[in-house]
Design a protein around this motif. Structure first.
Motif, mmCIF file in Angstrom:
data_model
loop_
_atom_site.group_PDB
_atom_site.id
_atom_site.type_symbol
_atom_site.label_atom_id
_atom_site.label_comp_id
_atom_site.label_asym_id
_atom_site.label_seq_id
_atom_site.Cartn_x
_atom_site.Cartn_y
_atom_site.Cartn_z
ATOM 1 N N VAL A 35 0.761 -1.217 0.114
ATOM 2 C CA VAL A 35 -0.162 0.292 -0.612
ATOM 3 C C VAL A 35 0.787 1.029 0.212
ATOM 4 O O VAL A 35 1.398 1.585 1.057
ATOM 5 C CB VAL A 35 -1.286 0.580 1.181
ATOM 6 N N LYS A 36 0.946 2.158 -1.279
ATOM 7 C CA LYS A 36 1.824 2.727 -1.336
ATOM 8 C C LYS A 36 1.116 3.945 -0.556
ATOM 9 O O LYS A 36 1.843 5.680 -0.092
ATOM 10 C CB LYS A 36 2.213 3.201 -2.885
ATOM 11 N N ALA A 37 -0.098 4.310 -0.554
ATOM 12 C CA ALA A 37 -1.623 5.882 -0.333
ATOM 13 C C ALA A 37 -2.900 4.991 -0.138
ATOM 14 O O ALA A 37 -3.011 4.508 -0.591
ATOM 15 C CB ALA A 37 -1.139 6.898 -1.012
ATOM 16 N N ILE A 38 -3.494 6.205 0.985
ATOM 17 C CA ILE A 38 -4.743 6.254 0.859
ATOM 18 C C ILE A 38 -5.292 7.276 1.331
ATOM 19 O O ILE A 38 -4.633 7.608 2.928
ATOM 20 C CB ILE A 38 -5.216 4.856 2.288
ATOM 21 N N SER A 39 -6.508 7.912 0.927
ATOM 22 C CA SER A 39 -6.816 9.243 1.348
ATOM 23 C C SER A 39 -8.281 9.208 1.404
ATOM 24 O O SER A 39 -8.838 7.630 0.088
ATOM 25 C CB SER A 39 -6.640 10.082 0.340
ATOM 26 N N GLY A 40 -8.815 9.857 1.931
ATOM 27 C CA GLY A 40 -10.171 9.801 1.666
ATOM 28 C C GLY A 40 -10.842 9.781 3.754
ATOM 29 O O GLY A 40 -10.115 10.011 4.525
ATOM 30 N N ASN A 41 -12.701 10.098 3.506
ATOM 31 C CA ASN A 41 -13.142 10.119 4.593
ATOM 32 C C ASN A 41 -13.424 9.045 5.561
ATOM 33 O O ASN A 41 -14.371 7.855 4.550
ATOM 34 C CB ASN A 41 -14.324 10.914 4.540
ATOM 35 N N VAL A 42 -13.190 8.605 6.305
ATOM 36 C CA VAL A 42 -13.748 7.397 7.010
ATOM 37 C C VAL A 42 -15.248 7.440 7.382
ATOM 38 O O VAL A 42 -15.920 8.034 9.099
ATOM 39 C CB VAL A 42 -12.610 6.788 8.388
ATOM 40 N N GLU A 43 -16.527 7.260 6.794
ATOM 41 C CA GLU A 43 -17.170 7.496 7.361
ATOM 42 C C GLU A 43 -18.785 6.542 5.529
ATOM 43 O O GLU A 43 -18.039 6.973 4.461
ATOM 44 C CB GLU A 43 -18.397 9.229 7.006
ATOM 45 N N VAL A 50 -7.318 4.255 -3.325
ATOM 46 C CA VAL A 50 -6.001 3.478 -2.292
ATOM 47 C C VAL A 50 -4.615 2.737 -3.607
ATOM 48 O O VAL A 50 -5.530 2.409 -4.730
ATOM 49 C CB VAL A 50 -6.520 1.842 -2.007
ATOM 50 N N ARG A 51 -3.989 3.785 -3.074
ATOM 51 C CA ARG A 51 -2.998 3.366 -4.300
ATOM 52 C C ARG A 51 -1.656 2.147 -3.710
ATOM 53 O O ARG A 51 -1.431 2.247 -3.055
ATOM 54 C CB ARG A 51 -2.049 4.240 -4.140
ATOM 55 N N ILE A 52 -2.001 1.781 -4.846
ATOM 56 C CA ILE A 52 -1.129 -0.266 -4.372
ATOM 57 C C ILE A 52 -0.504 0.137 -5.115
ATOM 58 O O ILE A 52 0.024 -0.293 -6.733
ATOM 59 C CB ILE A 52 -2.277 -1.506 -4.389
ATOM 60 N N ALA A 53 1.091 -0.794 -4.500
ATOM 61 C CA ALA A 53 1.857 -1.679 -6.094
ATOM 62 C C ALA A 53 2.886 -2.322 -5.378
ATOM 63 O O ALA A 53 3.386 -2.354 -4.342
ATOM 64 C CB ALA A 53 3.290 0.340 -6.442
ATOM 65 N N PRO A 54 3.181 -3.578 -6.061
ATOM 66 C CA PRO A 54 3.726 -4.556 -5.343
ATOM 67 C C PRO A 54 5.521 -4.403 -5.661
ATOM 68 O O PRO A 54 5.841 -3.595 -6.807
ATOM 69 C CB PRO A 54 3.765 -5.498 -6.499
ATOM 70 N N SER A 55 6.209 -4.392 -5.136
ATOM 71 C CA SER A 55 8.232 -4.357 -4.944
ATOM 72 C C SER A 55 8.258 -4.570 -6.578
ATOM 73 O O SER A 55 8.354 -5.775 -7.031
ATOM 74 C CB SER A 55 8.400 -5.108 -4.791
ATOM 75 N N GLY A 56 9.088 -3.410 -7.197
ATOM 76 C CA GLY A 56 9.152 -3.070 -8.725
ATOM 77 C C GLY A 56 8.192 -4.072 -9.485
ATOM 78 O O GLY A 56 8.720 -4.351 -11.029
ATOM 79 N N GLY A 57 6.880 -3.723 -9.340
ATOM 80 C CA GLY A 57 5.634 -3.990 -10.254
ATOM 81 C C GLY A 57 5.039 -2.906 -10.565
ATOM 82 O O GLY A 57 5.126 -1.711 -9.904
ATOM 83 N N ASN A 58 4.096 -3.215 -11.099
ATOM 84 C CA ASN A 58 3.310 -1.647 -11.911
ATOM 85 C C ASN A 58 2.055 -1.640 -11.344
ATOM 86 O O ASN A 58 1.938 -2.408 -10.604
ATOM 87 C CB ASN A 58 2.521 -1.509 -12.981
ATOM 88 N N GLY A 59 1.405 0.091 -11.038
ATOM 89 C CA GLY A 59 0.966 -0.269 -9.724
ATOM 90 C C GLY A 59 -0.300 0.155 -10.745
ATOM 91 O O GLY A 59 -0.728 0.467 -11.854
ATOM 92 N N MET A 60 -0.742 0.338 -9.254
ATOM 93 C CA MET A 60 -2.949 0.893 -9.593
ATOM 94 C C MET A 60 -3.211 1.531 -8.389
ATOM 95 O O MET A 60 -3.220 1.382 -7.461
ATOM 96 C CB MET A 60 -3.572 -0.137 -9.554
ATOM 97 N N VAL A 61 -4.701 2.014 -8.864
ATOM 98 C CA VAL A 61 -5.446 3.084 -8.521
ATOM 99 C C VAL A 61 -7.025 2.621 -7.749
ATOM 100 O O VAL A 61 -7.613 2.087 -9.290
ATOM 101 C CB VAL A 61 -5.352 4.639 -8.608
ATOM 102 N N PHE A 62 -7.221 2.074 -6.620
ATOM 103 C CA PHE A 62 -8.453 1.688 -6.735
ATOM 104 C C PHE A 62 -9.681 2.655 -5.808
ATOM 105 O O PHE A 62 -8.498 3.084 -5.020
ATOM 106 C CB PHE A 62 -9.174 0.598 -6.587
ATOM 107 N N LYS A 63 -10.819 3.018 -6.157
ATOM 108 C CA LYS A 63 -11.135 3.857 -5.143
ATOM 109 C C LYS A 63 -12.650 3.332 -4.614
ATOM 110 O O LYS A 63 -13.671 3.584 -5.023
ATOM 111 C CB LYS A 63 -11.941 5.250 -6.225
ATOM 112 N N PRO A 64 -13.032 2.581 -3.392
ATOM 113 C CA PRO A 64 -13.428 2.200 -2.983
ATOM 114 C C PRO A 64 -14.551 2.841 -2.865
ATOM 115 O O PRO A 64 -13.499 3.783 -1.845
ATOM 116 C CB PRO A 64 -13.020 0.751 -2.437
ATOM 117 N N VAL A 65 -15.359 2.648 -2.183
ATOM 118 C CA VAL A 65 -16.566 3.043 -1.589
ATOM 119 C C VAL A 65 -17.286 2.628 -0.211
ATOM 120 O O VAL A 65 -17.477 1.447 -0.297
ATOM 121 C CB VAL A 65 -18.532 3.796 -2.339
#
Length: 87
Positions: A35-43, A50-65
């Protein structure tokens, strides 16, 4: 398409301590390098980024509600919603 994720486990810590760790978004990279970063409100109905990336790999951002937030069922948890919100 909509999907829900449900998980359950027993942890030997107070609900307040667990909640504090799970909602401390800036600290996630220190204990979960995937997990590289998470932002948003807990409500309810809030969208996180949520920005995730494996070590040495391509990352992605997903936006759960946050569809539902059940804190009233855990003694002492309602007051933890007064924590500062992360952006």
């Amino acid at each position: 398409m909509s999907a829900k994720v449900h998980s359950q486990t027993t942890i030997a810590a107070s609900p307040e301590r667990i909640w504090a760790i799970l909602t401390d978004f800036p600290s996630y990279p220190s204990w979960n390098p995937f997990v590289k970063a998470i932002s948003g409100n807990v409500e309810p109905r809030s969208r996180l980024a949520v920005r995730i990336a494996p070590s040495g790999g391509n990352g992605m951002v997903f936006k759960p509600v946050i569809a539902e937030l059940q804190v009233a069922a855990v003694p002492g948890m309602a007051r933890t919603l007064d924590r500062p919100r992360h952006r």
